[in-house]
Design an enzyme around this catalytic site. Structure first.
Site, PDB file in Angstrom:
ATOM      1  CG  ASN A  82     -32.099  -0.606  -7.698  1.00  0.00           C
ATOM      2  OD1 ASN A  82     -31.505   0.162  -8.419  1.00  0.00           O
ATOM      3  ND2 ASN A  82     -32.002  -0.728  -6.298  1.00  0.00           N
ATOM      4  CB  VAL A  83     -29.999  -0.196 -13.248  1.00  0.00           C
ATOM      5  CG1 VAL A  83     -31.070   0.027 -14.493  1.00  0.00           C
ATOM      6  CG2 VAL A  83     -29.602   1.289 -12.705  1.00  0.00           C
ATOM      7  CB  SER A 161     -22.918  13.869 -17.528  1.00  0.00           C
ATOM      8  OG  SER A 161     -23.018  15.302 -17.493  1.00  0.00           O
ATOM      9  CE1 TYR A 174     -25.709  12.771 -13.078  1.00  0.00           C
ATOM     10  CE2 TYR A 174     -24.382  14.487 -13.986  1.00  0.00           C
ATOM     11  CZ  TYR A 174     -25.298  13.627 -14.037  1.00  0.00           C
ATOM     12  OH  TYR A 174     -26.011  13.634 -15.300  1.00  0.00           O
ATOM     13  CB  ALA A 175     -18.358  14.924 -11.476  1.00  0.00           C
ATOM     14  CB  ALA A 176     -16.891  10.521  -9.090  1.00  0.00           C
ATOM     15  CB  SER A 177     -21.271   8.336 -10.981  1.00  0.00           C
ATOM     16  OG  SER A 177     -21.988   9.203 -11.702  1.00  0.00           O
ATOM     17  CE  LYS A 178     -24.246  10.415 -15.534  1.00  0.00           C
ATOM     18  NZ  LYS A 178     -25.128   9.119 -16.337  1.00  0.00           N
TER      19      LYS A 178
HETATM   20  N1  LIG Z   1     -30.954  16.056 -17.856  1.00  0.00           N
HETATM   21  C1  LIG Z   1     -29.611  16.438 -18.186  1.00  0.00           C
HETATM   22  O1  LIG Z   1     -29.360  17.704 -18.234  1.00  0.00           O
HETATM   23  C2  LIG Z   1     -28.443  15.445 -18.395  1.00  0.00           C
HETATM   24  C3  LIG Z   1     -27.259  15.917 -18.586  1.00  0.00           C
HETATM   25  C4  LIG Z   1     -26.161  14.671 -18.739  1.00  0.00           C
HETATM   26  C5  LIG Z   1     -26.627  13.533 -18.628  1.00  0.00           C
HETATM   27  N2  LIG Z   1     -27.796  13.202 -18.073  1.00  0.00           N
HETATM   28  C6  LIG Z   1     -27.943  11.864 -17.823  1.00  0.00           C
HETATM   29  O2  LIG Z   1     -29.005  11.342 -18.644  1.00  0.00           O
HETATM   30  C7  LIG Z   1     -29.518  10.094 -17.976  1.00  0.00           C
HETATM   31  C8  LIG Z   1     -31.107  10.407 -18.075  1.00  0.00           C
HETATM   32  O3  LIG Z   1     -31.441  11.586 -17.327  1.00  0.00           O
HETATM   33  P1  LIG Z   1     -32.984  12.180 -17.340  1.00  0.00           P
HETATM   34  O4  LIG Z   1     -32.467  13.815 -17.353  1.00  0.00           O
HETATM   35  O5  LIG Z   1     -33.472  11.936 -18.674  1.00  0.00           O
HETATM   36  O6  LIG Z   1     -33.349  12.100 -15.921  1.00  0.00           O
HETATM   37  P2  LIG Z   1     -34.748  11.317 -15.479  1.00  0.00           P
HETATM   38  O7  LIG Z   1     -34.992  11.686 -14.102  1.00  0.00           O
HETATM   39  O8  LIG Z   1     -35.969  12.113 -16.505  1.00  0.00           O
HETATM   40  O9  LIG Z   1     -34.858   9.886 -15.918  1.00  0.00           O
HETATM   41  C9  LIG Z   1     -33.780   9.000 -15.292  1.00  0.00           C
HETATM   42  C10 LIG Z   1     -34.614   7.519 -15.309  1.00  0.00           C
HETATM   43  O10 LIG Z   1     -33.829   6.825 -14.819  1.00  0.00           O
HETATM   44  C11 LIG Z   1     -34.524   5.981 -13.686  1.00  0.00           C
HETATM   45  N3  LIG Z   1     -33.802   5.441 -12.576  1.00  0.00           N
HETATM   46  C12 LIG Z   1     -33.206   6.202 -11.935  1.00  0.00           C
HETATM   47  N4  LIG Z   1     -32.547   5.375 -10.990  1.00  0.00           N
HETATM   48  C13 LIG Z   1     -32.709   4.065 -11.402  1.00  0.00           C
HETATM   49  C14 LIG Z   1     -32.408   2.883 -10.799  1.00  0.00           C
HETATM   50  N5  LIG Z   1     -31.996   2.610  -9.745  1.00  0.00           N
HETATM   51  N6  LIG Z   1     -32.854   1.686 -11.644  1.00  0.00           N
HETATM   52  C15 LIG Z   1     -33.564   1.902 -12.643  1.00  0.00           C
HETATM   53  N7  LIG Z   1     -33.932   3.015 -13.096  1.00  0.00           N
HETATM   54  C16 LIG Z   1     -33.740   4.266 -12.435  1.00  0.00           C
HETATM   55  C17 LIG Z   1     -35.847   7.022 -13.360  1.00  0.00           C
HETATM   56  O11 LIG Z   1     -36.893   6.214 -13.038  1.00  0.00           O
HETATM   57  C18 LIG Z   1     -36.226   7.620 -14.697  1.00  0.00           C
HETATM   58  O12 LIG Z   1     -37.002   7.295 -15.414  1.00  0.00           O
HETATM   59  C19 LIG Z   1     -29.037  10.065 -16.742  1.00  0.00           C
HETATM   60  O13 LIG Z   1     -28.028   9.076 -16.682  1.00  0.00           O
HETATM   61  C20 LIG Z   1     -28.653  11.485 -16.476  1.00  0.00           C
HETATM   62  O14 LIG Z   1     -27.198  11.410 -15.678  1.00  0.00           O
HETATM   63  C21 LIG Z   1     -28.830  13.986 -17.998  1.00  0.00           C
END
Ligand SMILES: NC(=O)c1ccc[n+]([C@@H]2O[C@H](COP(=O)([O-])OP(=O)(O)OC[C@H]3O[C@@H](n4cnc5c(N)ncnc54)[C@H](O)[C@@H]3O)[C@@H](O)[C@H]2O)c1
Length: 268
Positions: A82-83, A161, A174-178
């Site tokens: 868990n990150v 993001s 989410y926006a604040a985190s990014k």
């Molecule tokens: N999909 C989009 O449109 C998009 C756009 C912008 C940014 N992002 C960002 O890209 C990244 C990947 O997103 P994605 O779309 O591939 O999502 P996804 O849900 O397919 O993958 C996210 C991965 O993170 C893992 N994860 C979540 N919480 C965790 C935790 N506490 N500890 C360890 N692992 C954890 C999940 O198990 C999963 O494998 C994220 O940071 C997301 O915010 C996604």
């Protein structure tokens, strides 16, 4: 808990057809958080296909198991982590370095959403997203930086993001985190440059992944309409950009927030 596993394959740094400046350094490993799904999985697969050693830290044990069982060329080490837990991240990074050898880079992809308009957003919704997306990125970045600093070189790429640049309706957490990830990356770039470490962020627009599948087609269509190209991204579009920022030839790119969004943020 699924324990750490390492799947052997061809030696790290197996020569590919890429020109020498674009080769990842042989015998060095790359850690990918959230590497078991979506964007992180695409990054992991691309790096493995080039013979890199990859440590995947993710909390989804089933997805980690599926990844470890694949015959993907390269070497993959998986750990259920868990990150949002700083001690767990620290020991996972230690273990990855022990398993795979010196680090070359870190790619932070672990992330979650819990959308609600801010009037309805609970403290728990706020904290959960900030803990994973922002604090989780910080813990991994700090742990990796401790190791990369002694080697006097390295690469860190964080997935932010476009929502971190312009906000997102129903996405205050989410926006604040990014936006926080972007501030973290710019600060880390300033502090770590002296050690030869580059730190950059990628700001994707809508990317087709399990995360966005949960929103249904309406959001995807709305995002296509915002894009001058009329398209949304695939995970491989982001993975190729990550790969570029990890390459030796990107050695003078640091502190950058690179939008990979088909122009979605500027609008059609
Ligand atoms: N999909 C989009 O449109 C998009 C756009 C912008 C940014 N992002 C960002 O890209 C990244 C990947 O997103 P994605 O779309 O591939 O999502 P996804 O849900 O397919 O993958 C996210 C991965 O993170 C893992 N994860 C979540 N919480 C965790 C935790 N506490 N500890 C360890 N692992 C954890 C999940 O198990 C999963 O494998 C994220 O940071 C997301 O915010 C996604």
């Amino acid at each position: 808990m699924v324990g750490p596993t390492t799947t052997p394959g061809p030696a790290a740094g197996t020569p590919s057809s890429r020109p020498p400046s674009y080769q990842l350094p042989p015998n060095k490993a790359i850690i990918v958080t959230g590497g078991a799904s979506g964007i992180g999985l695409a990054v992991t697969q691309l790096l493995l296909s080039e013979g890199a050693s990859v440590a995947v830290l993710d909390r989804d044990e089933a997805a980690l198991g599926r990844l470890a069982a694949t015959q993907t060329p390269g070497r993959v080490h998986t750990q259920s982590v868990n990150v949002a837990d700083p001690k767990a991240v620290e020991s996972a990074v230690d273990r990855a370095a022990k398993e795979l050898g010196p680090l070359w880079g870190l790619v932070t992809c672990a992330g979650i959403v819990r959308d609600k308009t801010l009037l309805k957003m609970s403290d728990e919704d706020w904290r959960a997203v900030v803990d994973v997306n922002l604090s989780g990125t910080f813990y991994a970045l700090r742990s990796a930086a401790h190791r990369l600093k002694d080697q006097k070189e390295g690469r860190i790429v964080a997935i932010a993001s476009i929502v971190g640049l312009r906000g997102g309706f129903g996405q205050a957490n989410y926006a604040a985190s990014k936006a926080g990830v972007i501030g973290l990356v710019e600060t880390a770039a300033r502090e770590l440059g002296r050690f030869g470490i580059t730190v950059n962020a990628i700001a994707p627009g809508f990317v087709r992944t399990p995360m966005t599948a949960a929103y249904g087609e309406t959001l995807e269509e709305a995002c296509k309409a915002e894009s001058p190209m009329g398209t949304v991204c695939e995970p491989s579009d982001i993975a190729r950009t990550v790969r570029y920022l990890l390459a030796p030839e990107a050695s003078h790119i640091t502190g950058v927030v690179l939008r990979v969004d088909g122009g979605q943020a500027i609008g059609a």
